[in-house]
Design an enzyme around this catalytic site. Structure first.
Site, PDB file in Angstrom:
ATOM      1  N   ASP A 199       0.814  -1.222   0.000  1.00 37.16           N
ATOM      2  CA  ASP A 199       0.000   0.000   0.000  1.00 37.16           C
ATOM      3  C   ASP A 199       0.849   1.274   0.000  1.00 37.16           C
ATOM      4  OD1 ASP A 199      -2.700  -0.713  -0.172  1.00 37.16           O
ATOM      5  OD2 ASP A 199      -2.911  -1.034   1.987  1.00 37.16           O
ATOM      6  N   ARG A 221       0.434  -1.853   7.547  1.00 36.80           N
ATOM      7  CA  ARG A 221       1.027  -0.625   7.006  1.00 36.80           C
ATOM      8  C   ARG A 221       1.974   0.074   7.985  1.00 36.80           C
ATOM      9  NH1 ARG A 221      -2.712   3.312   3.646  1.00 36.80           N
ATOM     10  NH2 ARG A 221      -0.636   3.806   2.882  1.00 36.80           N
ATOM     11  N   ARG A 223     -10.124   5.516  10.800  1.00 43.97           N
ATOM     12  CA  ARG A 223      -8.667   5.385  10.874  1.00 43.97           C
ATOM     13  C   ARG A 223      -8.056   6.285  11.957  1.00 43.97           C
ATOM     14  NH1 ARG A 223      -6.478   2.703   6.354  1.00 43.97           N
ATOM     15  NH2 ARG A 223      -8.073   1.223   5.683  1.00 43.97           N
ATOM     16  N   HIS A 277     -11.396   7.278   4.774  1.00 45.52           N
ATOM     17  CA  HIS A 277     -10.450   8.382   5.012  1.00 45.52           C
ATOM     18  C   HIS A 277     -11.145   9.669   4.572  1.00 45.52           C
ATOM     19  CE1 HIS A 277      -6.427   5.953   4.632  1.00 45.52           C
ATOM     20  NE2 HIS A 277      -6.572   6.354   5.882  1.00 45.52           N
ATOM     21  N   CYS A 304      -4.903   9.950  -2.882  1.00 49.36           N
ATOM     22  CA  CYS A 304      -4.207   8.977  -2.033  1.00 49.36           C
ATOM     23  C   CYS A 304      -2.763   8.777  -2.478  1.00 49.36           C
ATOM     24  CB  CYS A 304      -4.910   7.621  -2.080  1.00 49.36           C
ATOM     25  SG  CYS A 304      -6.575   7.620  -1.443  1.00 49.36           S
TER      26      CYS A 304
END
Ligand code: ARG
Length: 268
Positions: A67, A92, A138, A167, A261
């Site tokens: 990612d 992550r 998140r 997000h 992103c």
């Protein structure tokens, strides 16, 4: 005619891109991905931003971190100060080290890792001197206070309620100094009211445009790079004097990300 401000961006080449786990509703590890297609879509985005006259830098991707293409999550950079992310999911977590190292080599007045879960510009968007901050899926609410203290800027907390828009940058995009576009239904009632009060002239996206990640866009004040599939939003942007620039990011979308992103803004 709207005016362009010249930007600095950080991106991460998707050398190791894949969907091997699922931490948001878009990710299905059983659905095939193509690293080659992803790389060519990423390059096109990179060249589009560079072609618009912006300074695009890159951070080296690390193996085992599929990612890492989503550079927006790496940090928040405002006034030359850098708050590096602390990721929610174990898959992550190690990305933060790569960003600490990259920013550590640069000329920033302060570089520190966040103490609370904080997914960088995925959840924190700078607009007109203040920072809009997402929570619900998140970033930790305590990270909002940490960001307020670290940058000495007002922070407006917003609650995300639809797991597809996990997000803040999947549901809201900053277009200019005081201008945003967003998908109201992604936010709680209170947050919708706060946004409506602050940004009465905002462009409101409908579900179809939000669902193709049209709000995951990057603007320089005039050119707005966004998913080519978000045709309704592109028309609304044109009406308001913006210049929509289409991008094709169907591969990163399999991991739940699009234009924004993949792009972290570096504010000096
Ligand atoms: N697969 C990534 C995750 O779920 C996608 C991150 C998208 N990045 C963003 N800025 N919204 O964490």
């Amino acid at each position: 005619m709207r005016t362009v401000s010249s930007k600095r961006y950080l991106m991460c080449r998707p050398t190791y891109f894949d969907v091997t786990y699922s931490i948001n509703p878009w990710m299905d590890p059983n659905r095939p991905t193509s690293a080659d297609a992803c790389l060519s879509q990423w390059k096109e985005l990179h060249d589009t931003l560079a072609g618009l006259g912006h300074d695009v830098q890159v951070v080296e991707p690390r193996p085992g971190l599929p990612d890492m293409i989503f550079a927006a999550n790496g940090a928040i950079v405002v006034d030359g100060k850098v708050l590096v992310a602390r990721f929610r999911y174990e898959q992550r977590v190690d990305e933060a080290a790569a960003y600490l190292e990259w920013f550590g080599r640069g000329d920033w007045s302060e570089v520190r890792q966040a103490a609370y879960v904080n997914e960088g510009e995925g959840d924190f968007l700078y607009v007109g001197g203040e920072i809009l901050a997402g929570t619900g899926f998140r970033s930790d609410l305590r990270a909002h206070d940490e960001v307020r203290e670290f940058f000495g800027r007002p922070v407006v907390s917003l609650n995300l309620i639809d797991p597809r828009f996990y997000h803040l940058d999947t549901a809201l995009a900053v277009l200019g100094d005081r201008d945003i576009m967003y998908y109201p239904a992604a936010f709680s009632r209170d947050s919708q009211a706060a946004l409506a009060e602050r940004f009465p002239d905002a462009i409101l996206a409908d579900e179809a445009d939000a669902a193709v990640f049209g709000l995951n866009a990057v603007s320089d004040g005039r050119n707005v790079v966004l998913s080519r599939r978000a045709t309704g939003l592109a028309a609304k942007l044109k009406e308001r004097g913006y210049f929509p620039v289409g991008a094709d990011l169907t591969e990163p979308l399999k991991a739940g990300g699009s234009v924004k992103c993949c792009t972290l803004e570096l504010r000096g």
